[in-house]
Design a protein around this motif. Sequence first.
Motif, PDB file in Angstrom:
ATOM      1  N   ALA A 206       0.845  -1.192   0.000  1.00  0.00           N
ATOM      2  CA  ALA A 206       0.000   0.000   0.000  1.00  0.00           C
ATOM      3  C   ALA A 206       0.879   1.240   0.000  1.00  0.00           C
ATOM      4  CB  ALA A 206      -0.922   0.013   1.212  1.00  0.00           C
ATOM      5  N   ILE A 207       0.588   2.147  -0.920  1.00  0.00           N
ATOM      6  CA  ILE A 207       1.258   3.433  -0.978  1.00  0.00           C
ATOM      7  C   ILE A 207       0.211   4.493  -0.667  1.00  0.00           C
ATOM      8  CG2 ILE A 207       2.644   5.014  -2.352  1.00  0.00           C
ATOM      9  CD1 ILE A 207       3.952   2.270  -1.848  1.00  0.00           C
ATOM     10  N   TYR A 208       0.284   5.074   0.523  1.00  0.00           N
ATOM     11  CA  TYR A 208      -0.644   6.122   0.942  1.00  0.00           C
ATOM     12  C   TYR A 208       0.086   7.464   0.833  1.00  0.00           C
ATOM     13  CZ  TYR A 208      -2.994   2.089   3.126  1.00  0.00           C
ATOM     14  OH  TYR A 208      -3.585   0.878   3.374  1.00  0.00           O
ATOM     15  N   GLY A 209      -0.039   8.115  -0.318  1.00  0.00           N
ATOM     16  CA  GLY A 209       0.631   9.385  -0.535  1.00  0.00           C
ATOM     17  C   GLY A 209       2.121   9.210  -0.783  1.00  0.00           C
ATOM     18  N   GLY A 210       2.811  10.344  -0.968  1.00  0.00           N
ATOM     19  CA  GLY A 210       4.247  10.309  -1.190  1.00  0.00           C
ATOM     20  C   GLY A 210       4.630  10.828  -2.560  1.00  0.00           C
ATOM     21  N   THR A 211       5.918  11.078  -2.731  1.00  0.00           N
ATOM     22  CA  THR A 211       6.445  11.694  -3.938  1.00  0.00           C
ATOM     23  C   THR A 211       7.477  10.790  -4.594  1.00  0.00           C
ATOM     24  OG1 THR A 211       6.124  13.896  -2.962  1.00  0.00           O
ATOM     25  CG2 THR A 211       7.631  13.740  -4.833  1.00  0.00           C
ATOM     26  N   ASP A 212       7.271  10.523  -5.884  1.00  0.00           N
ATOM     27  CA  ASP A 212       8.240   9.753  -6.676  1.00  0.00           C
ATOM     28  C   ASP A 212       8.537   8.404  -6.016  1.00  0.00           C
ATOM     29  OD1 ASP A 212       8.394  11.839  -8.514  1.00  0.00           O
ATOM     30  OD2 ASP A 212      10.056  12.792  -7.459  1.00  0.00           O
ATOM     31  N   ILE A 213       7.502   7.590  -5.924  1.00  0.00           N
ATOM     32  CA  ILE A 213       7.566   6.278  -5.279  1.00  0.00           C
ATOM     33  C   ILE A 213       7.589   5.183  -6.344  1.00  0.00           C
ATOM     34  CG2 ILE A 213       6.416   4.730  -3.668  1.00  0.00           C
ATOM     35  CD1 ILE A 213       7.476   7.329  -2.406  1.00  0.00           C
TER      36      ILE A 213
END
Length: 729
Positions: free
Chosen positions: A394-401
Amino acid sequence: MHSSTSSASVRRLPAIGATVALAAGMLVTLTPAAAHAAAGAALPFASVEAESATTTGTKIGPDFTQGTLASEASGRQAVRLAAGQRVEFSAPRAANAVNVAYSVPDGQSGTLDVYVNGTKLSKSIAVTSKYSYVDTSWITGSKTHHFYDNARLLLGQNVKAGDKVAFEAKNTQVTVDVADFEQVDAAAGQPAGSVSVTAKGADPTGQGDSTQAFRDAIAAAQGGVVWIPPGDYKLTSSLNGVQNVTLQGAGSWHSTVHTSRFIDQSSSSGKVHIKDFAVIGEVTERVDANPDNFVNGSLGPDSSVSGMWLQHLKVGLWLTGNNDNLVVENNRILDTTADGLNLNGSAKNVRVRGNFLRNQGDDALAMWSLNSPDTNSSFENNTISQPNLANGIAIYGGTDISVKNNLISDTNALGSGIAISNQKFLDPFHPLSGTITVDGNTLVRAGAMNPNWNHPMGALRVDSYNSAIDATVNITDTTIKDSPYSAFEFVSGGGKGYPVKNVTVKGATVTNPGTVVVQAEAQGAAKFSDVTASSVGAAGVYNCPFPAGSGTFEVTDGGGNSGWSSSWPDCSTWPEPGKGSPEPDPGRNLAKGRPATATGSQDVYTPGKAVDGDATTYWESANNAFPQALTVDLGSSQAVRRLVLKLPPSSAWGARTQTLSVLGSADGSASSYSTVVGSQGYRFDPATGNTVTVTLPGNTSVRYLKLNVTGNTGWPAAQIGEVEAYLTS
């Protein structure tokens, strides 16, 4: 990851080697030539499913129903053994150790006797329900879960590939799910110049408290290595102030630390390296207020965790503060009651790769951009099996993931294989931004029913839960196999209809999805190229944005797609797995639940109220601004023969006449509309139900229906409680 509050989206609609994949009941190796890239971790063991072995017991499953024993099993199948029954595996490789995933009835314990080529070993495997049957009543939609546990054994002898290794239940019923066969190296020797914890008084028998000895060794070894010799060590409280030191064991099968809280610290100057031992806890329930984690907080910059065996904890690593440039690789994380690993904000340049995770009670791997964004971090080449109450990744938000080359199987409830989401849980939250790369992942039997929404979650989900997705999301070279429901889902899970935009899906192979390839429930758009599907359960596309009237989702054909061109015809029903797409009811209301737009609206009286199936709610245009128009997208061209227009039937609505015309279009462009029925007055009278019927010409075929209203004797605005469209006259 779950918050303690209920979802806002209650739906109104009723290895060994380079590449690992699931086939023929076991984890097997694919050569690089057989795959886009190495999907999953390079594992030091080979796993064999119990249902593919020989047994005197009973095979259970397959079953995808939340809360059942089979549904949490790897492959959704297992073997149930009564006392005295056995399951016999053919060893897939040379091995001197086994790990068995099993379940026993709640409140019971017993043993598994072990046989090699018919000879009973003097050693047995203890089995217990102590770490299973977890209840999380504060998580809406959860049920008792976490049925399985893992137990390991050094056999004391070598077995060859093809040798017969059997497990026989003793004293209790045991359900065996999967067995891992491994050739464990001999214990490593002490590094030169290191400080041994036993030299500081640690007890390798596990009887005495070794906490102070570990602290003293860490203090003495600054800039060097703390050595944890073979043995069992008990810690009764957590370590803190850990920095500029390496903690190293003789191997994760040889050096074992028994504690539920290993490191708990909010900050560190960094350069902490932890490797090659096991930390096994005693966590039997999930208590979110307790830091029952292997690492809770920060290891500091330029740190690493590798070669670890982490088990019976709440979370493997719950990382906050400065963990810049952290590398977490080649670890096993088993039987956690919550996440396997969570980058809880502020992570920069973190690499999580080559790990094996099984039986997590929440997201196996998660990034949550709370307080500040996780940035330029990645989950790569991990193998994840059986997260039983959330997502694989799960990726909850973030930059350049980046999420690359992971193998994820058997998600059970409230989750997808991979979720790319703007669900915030708490503030301050940093939504997705920059470029989100989802590349080369393999998802097997991923996706689950969400009882809070009363609808399924896809194998790969893009979710504008709390805000629009404006980041660039590139999903490439994906393999999705045997999803119980859909392959790709686009949704605004908070029920607010935020758009999902800037999504590209390129290069995907979808095999045997239970329902549809694309499950579109949000406004927005995605471009699909080179996506091939086979054995599709119901239809190619389910395109029904929620809330009704919130906008359309454009499925753009970029070329090279095949096997999923059909559409689910009825937004008032969900496709059932494997049932195919039924012939639509010829008497159905074509407009119900379809996207609706208008030239304007007043307050809460939005266009979607005119297609929600409830005549007591209504669309009302801006006042004193005729003409006003309401447009409904039927999804495809339809031979509409009759419209039924309604206002709320209450007698409080006085009789009125609205003057309107009906226009139609094939593509919705402004210049394409033509008049279907010319302008005339229609009298709405509560004495006759406040309903009027408009008959359309026999040659009408339209996708977009527009009602153009130029007058209303009862109010200075256009008003429509419900517009219904039918194929029959």
